[in-house]
Design a protein around this motif. Structure first.
Motif, PDB file in Angstrom:
ATOM      1  N   LEU A  84      81.910 -11.061  46.886  1.00  0.00           N
ATOM      2  CA  LEU A  84      82.618  -9.819  47.198  1.00  0.00           C
ATOM      3  C   LEU A  84      83.966  -9.722  46.498  1.00  0.00           C
ATOM      4  N   ARG A  85      84.623 -10.840  46.305  1.00  0.00           N
ATOM      5  CA  ARG A  85      85.968 -10.832  45.696  1.00  0.00           C
ATOM      6  C   ARG A  85      85.946 -11.400  44.284  1.00  0.00           C
ATOM      7  N   ARG A  86      84.776 -11.435  43.684  1.00  0.00           N
ATOM      8  CA  ARG A  86      84.704 -11.941  42.305  1.00  0.00           C
ATOM      9  C   ARG A  86      84.455 -10.794  41.350  1.00  0.00           C
ATOM     10  N   ARG A  87      85.007 -10.922  40.157  1.00  0.00           N
ATOM     11  CA  ARG A  87      84.844  -9.858  39.167  1.00  0.00           C
ATOM     12  C   ARG A  87      83.365  -9.733  38.786  1.00  0.00           C
ATOM     13  N   MET A  88      82.951  -8.489  38.533  1.00  0.00           N
ATOM     14  CA  MET A  88      81.528  -8.249  38.312  1.00  0.00           C
ATOM     15  C   MET A  88      81.096  -8.509  36.872  1.00  0.00           C
ATOM     16  N   GLY A  89      82.074  -8.877  36.005  1.00  0.00           N
ATOM     17  CA  GLY A  89      81.767  -9.101  34.592  1.00  0.00           C
ATOM     18  C   GLY A  89      80.665 -10.118  34.378  1.00  0.00           C
ATOM     19  N   GLY A  90      80.643 -11.161  35.148  1.00  0.00           N
ATOM     20  CA  GLY A  90      79.652 -12.212  34.928  1.00  0.00           C
ATOM     21  C   GLY A  90      78.468 -12.138  35.874  1.00  0.00           C
ATOM     22  N   PHE A  91      78.309 -11.041  36.553  1.00  0.00           N
ATOM     23  CA  PHE A  91      77.232 -10.943  37.541  1.00  0.00           C
ATOM     24  C   PHE A  91      75.863 -10.883  36.875  1.00  0.00           C
ATOM     25  N   SER A  92      74.868 -11.435  37.551  1.00  0.00           N
ATOM     26  CA  SER A  92      73.496 -11.318  37.071  1.00  0.00           C
ATOM     27  C   SER A  92      72.996  -9.900  37.331  1.00  0.00           C
ATOM     28  N   LYS A  93      71.876  -9.590  36.681  1.00  0.00           N
ATOM     29  CA  LYS A  93      71.306  -8.256  36.836  1.00  0.00           C
ATOM     30  C   LYS A  93      70.953  -7.982  38.302  1.00  0.00           C
ATOM     31  N   GLY A  94      70.423  -9.002  38.952  1.00  0.00           N
ATOM     32  CA  GLY A  94      70.038  -8.834  40.348  1.00  0.00           C
ATOM     33  C   GLY A  94      71.240  -8.570  41.239  1.00  0.00           C
ATOM     34  N   MET A  95      72.340  -9.283  40.954  1.00  0.00           N
ATOM     35  CA  MET A  95      73.528  -9.094  41.774  1.00  0.00           C
ATOM     36  C   MET A  95      74.118  -7.701  41.550  1.00  0.00           C
ATOM     37  N   ILE A  96      74.066  -7.236  40.290  1.00  0.00           N
ATOM     38  CA  ILE A  96      74.560  -5.883  40.013  1.00  0.00           C
ATOM     39  C   ILE A  96      73.700  -4.849  40.738  1.00  0.00           C
ATOM     40  N   LYS A  97      72.399  -5.131  40.799  1.00  0.00           N
ATOM     41  CA  LYS A  97      71.511  -4.221  41.540  1.00  0.00           C
ATOM     42  C   LYS A  97      71.920  -4.161  43.005  1.00  0.00           C
ATOM     43  N   ARG A  98      72.266  -5.325  43.554  1.00  0.00           N
ATOM     44  CA  ARG A  98      72.671  -5.343  44.960  1.00  0.00           C
ATOM     45  C   ARG A  98      73.946  -4.526  45.160  1.00  0.00           C
TER      46      ARG A  98
END
Lengths: 469, 292
Positions: free
Chosen positions: B137-151
């Motif tokens: 929740l408090r981490r930058r979304m730059g390195g997020f996986s595709k699945g996490m971005i979907k969430r």
């Protein structure tokens, strides 16, 4: 719920931007401000923009190796550069939003296209502006060290010149003597002008308020409020005819003064008028629109004011263009918002002037009187120089309305005004051997600026790393 | 547009054309699409790539306007501010600002709905728990996986608890645990009378979630109706049985079918699907001996 009809279109056009847009634009601006994609690009662009601003406001327009034309080019190019950068970044950001799916994600929320585009552009302009201002502040304060005397004054060239009531325009413009302590104007062909004025053949009537041949001209002092000396600058005006000093006048130069200098009978064909700061070692630096007299020591506040003055018009211009652009690409309600913002931006200086005149008129108990068409009246005093009379230019609500209309015109004027300056090279003329900044000074400036810039970059890098962590 | 219409989503004879100037041409994205999405219903929009699924979603979200026909959300034009307050849309590729955190993005979304800070914080916490965003929740979304971005995209769609949900490929790239969480939540929403339009290439998900289906191909609707009707193969019967002497019994059945001039296509033992195996291995209560 309403059915279809014209009022359904009018509602968002008229009310939505007023009620909803500010909050949502602010939210989008906030989002954009914290979006640091390509931070290093911002640093490079902002650094370039900031230094362009500093250079544009500091470069001498006469003397030295850099002339007025170059300074004008720096100004215009830096403005255009910043505008282009802001628009390009904005357009790229929007294109990226579309391709990346951010605009779909955001605009499916109750956020209009206008708010989104304005917010995005506003945020980008704000970021670029803030970064450029930071650079300008750091660089400006470093450069201020070079000129230990300095409060910001700007004197325009003489305007509305007459000799014995007859229009006269044979002057040589701003000149800098080699020691850099004064401003000089050279008036040529005065004998011819006087002879023409004495002649009644051309129908020109001598000025009946003058006892003899008299050179009359206006000088305008700009930005005096930012000076520790407030709105009065003690100056000395010396008149030279050939190698002789003909007259010396000590007076206070106010915001705008009309000078009436009686011409001695022995004046030659050329007369030189020298304006210098009284009781002080003056320092002179020329700018794009005239000549600046630097007086007193420059502190951080003055440096801030300088940078701000150089920077703000560019920011407003960029913001206005961005708003217009967003109005074009998005829905019509943006046009209304953009128009309002542009009015505020461009009307503000004019309105401020009106209010100033009004306050001055109130102070003299003459509010509402407007018998001179808004001009400032001067009378003769001080051996040919004059003291200011209460301004009477306040024209009431009509003046405000005129200011708003004038603001619209000034949008176009802002761009057009740069062109004549380019063509006439800043309206200045150099004297051989005059220099405001030497190569050694520039080297010192870089030595002052670079360590501060490195510190700022390091702090910026640390901040960025911390944000990413 | 009718104001008494409470159908969450209605498409009527919708045609969408895309025109390009250079080269000058017109592409038809959708042709005469009509369907209704009712409260409490989950409709699956399926079809091959380029069949018009995303166009349908963007029309429903008000991001596109139909060239012809009518699209209505609760009787409102989909692009209107009021309609947008009633719907939650998750694009196929939810673009998220790289340097924002999910919490920051969700607060921004909440601001667009005019929610107070307390309301936003409460909703962020709820969605964080629901979609297992807690650690991110408090981490930058730059390195997020595709699945996490979907969430995160799903969280933005759910933020205002809308009665109409438009989810374009919500489970693509999401791990089985996350997908199971999402599916359970969507079924729960449908039970609470939310209407959900969903598309997915994972047909087992569509099959598991949806009560109705709309099948598109090349911009045209080729089939629509209830899932049971569509999935029923009327010329084939599946018999599932168990018996002590199952091998003998199976032979007898096959012989009987052959005598009646029928055809046996396949015989075999039913298998558990992979999702069950994943849930047993990695889901809540994992660690017990898998029952394969």
């Amino acid at each position: 719920m309403r059915g279809p009809g014209p009022h359904r279109d009018l509602e968002p056009l008229l009310f939505w931007p007023v009620v909803q847009a500010p909050r949502q634009i602010a939210a989008t601006v906030l989002m954009t401000l914290f979006q640091n994609r390509g931070w290093w690009q911002w640093i490079v662009l902002a650094a370039g923009g900031g230094f362009a601003l500093i250079l544009g406001s500091w470069l001498p327009t006469s003397g030295g190796s850099i002339g007025g034309l170059e300074a004008c080019i720096v100004h215009v190019v830096s403005s255009l550069l910043l505008t282009t950068i802001a628009l390009t970044l904005g357009a790229r950001a929007l294109a990226g939003d579309r391709a990346g799916g951010l605009s779909d994600l955001v605009m499916s929320k109750p956020l209009s296209g206008a708010s989104f585009y304005i917010g995005r552009f506003g945020g980008l302009a704000l970021r670029l502006g803030a970064a450029a201002l930071l650079v300008a502040l750091v660089g400006g304060s470093a450069l201020a060290v070079l000129s230990p005397r300095g409060a910001f004054f700007q004197v325009t060239e003489p305007t509305a010149m007459t000799v014995a009531g007859r229009p006269y325009d044979a002057h040589a413009g701003l000149l800098l003597p080699p020691d850099g302590t004064a401003i000089r104007w050279i008036f040529r062909d005065l004998e011819g002008a006087m002879a023409a004025a004495r002649s009644t053949a051309d129908g020109v009537q001598p000025d009946r308020t003058e006892s003899g041949p008299c050179l009359r001209f206006d000088l305008k002092l700009l930005h005096p409020r930012n000076s520790p000396l407030r709105d009065r600058l003690p100056v000395r005006i010396a008149i030279h005819g050939g190698s002789r000093e003909l007259a010396v006048h000590d007076l206070e130069l106010t915001k705008r003064r009309e000078f009436r200098l009686p011409l001695p009978g022995s004046v030659g064909s050329t007369m030189e008028v020298e304006l210098s700061i009284r009781d002080s070692v003056g320092f002179i630096e020329t700018g794009v629109r005239g000549c600046r007299l630097i007086h007193g020591r420059v502190g951080p506040v003055t440096a801030l004011i300088r940078a701000q003055m150089a920077f703000l018009p560019v920011l407003w211009f960029v913001l206005a263009l961005a708003l217009l652009f967003s109005a074009v690409v998005s829905e019509p309600s943006a046009l209304l918002a953009a128009t309002v913002v542009m009015l505020v931006i461009f009307a503000a200086p004019t309105l401020e002037r009106e209010i100033e005149l009004w306050r001055a008129a109130l102070a003299h108990g003459e509010a509402g009187v407007s018998d001179t068409g808004g001009d400032v009246v001067r009378s003769l005093d001080d051996g040919g120089c004059c003291e200011p009379q209460p301004p009477s230019g306040w024209a009431g609500p009509q003046g405000v309305a005129a200011a708003i209309v004038g603001a619209l015109v000034s949008c176009a004027d802002l761009m057009i005004s740069a062109l004549p300056e380019l063509s006439r090279g800043g309206g200045t003329e150099s004297l051989a051997g005059c220099e405001c900044l030497t190569a050694a000074d520039l080297r010192r400036a870089w030595l002052e600026v670079l360590p501060r810039l490195i510190v700022v970059l390091l702090l910026g890098g640390m901040f960025t790393s911390w944000r990413r962590a | 547009m009718s104001t008494g219409d409470v159908t969450p989503l209605r498409f009527e004879e919708v045609r969408k054309e895309f025109r390009s100037v250079l080269p000058r041409r017109t592409v038809v994205g959708l042709e005469r699409l009509s369907f209704r999405l009712r409260a409490g219903e989950i409709v699956g929009l399926v079809g091959p790539n380029g069949s018009g699924k995303t166009t349908t979603f963007r029309l429903a979200a008000g991001l596109l306007r139909p060239s012809r026909g009518t699209v209505a959300v609760m009787g409102l034009a989909p692009g209107s501010s009021r309609a947008r307050r009633l719907q939650g849309y998750m694009p196929e590729q939810p673009g998220v600002p790289d340097t924002l955190t999910p919490a920051e993005l969700l607060h921004f979304v909440g601001r667009t709905f005019g929610m107070s800070r307390a309301q936003r914080t409460r909703r962020v916490d709820e969605l964080s728990e629901l979609l297992a965003l807690g650690g991110f929740l408090r981490r930058r979304m730059g390195g997020f996986s595709k699945g996490m971005i979907k969430r995160v995209g799903l969280a933005t769609a759910l933020f205002n608890e809308p009665p109409l949900l438009l989810l374009d490929e919500p489970l693509e790239g999401v791990d089985p645990i996350g997908a199971a969480l999402v599916k359970d939540y969507l079924l729960e929403l449908a039970r609470k009378q939310s209407a959900i339009l969903i598309s997915s290439h994972i047909l087992s998900d569509v099959e598991a979630l949806c009560s109705s289906l709309v099948i598109l191909n090349e911009g045209r609707m080729i089939l629509s109706g209830s899932k049971d009707d569509i999935l029923a193969l009327h010329d084939m019967v599946v018999l599932r049985f168990s018996a002590p002497n199952e091998e003998e019994l199976l032979e007898a059945i096959e012989q009987l079918i052959a005598e009646r001039e029928g055809t046996v296509y396949s015989t075999g033992r039913p298998r558990k699907n992979l999702e069950d195996v994943f849930k047993r291995l990695l889901g809540p209560g994992a660690g017990r001996e898998p029952e394969l």
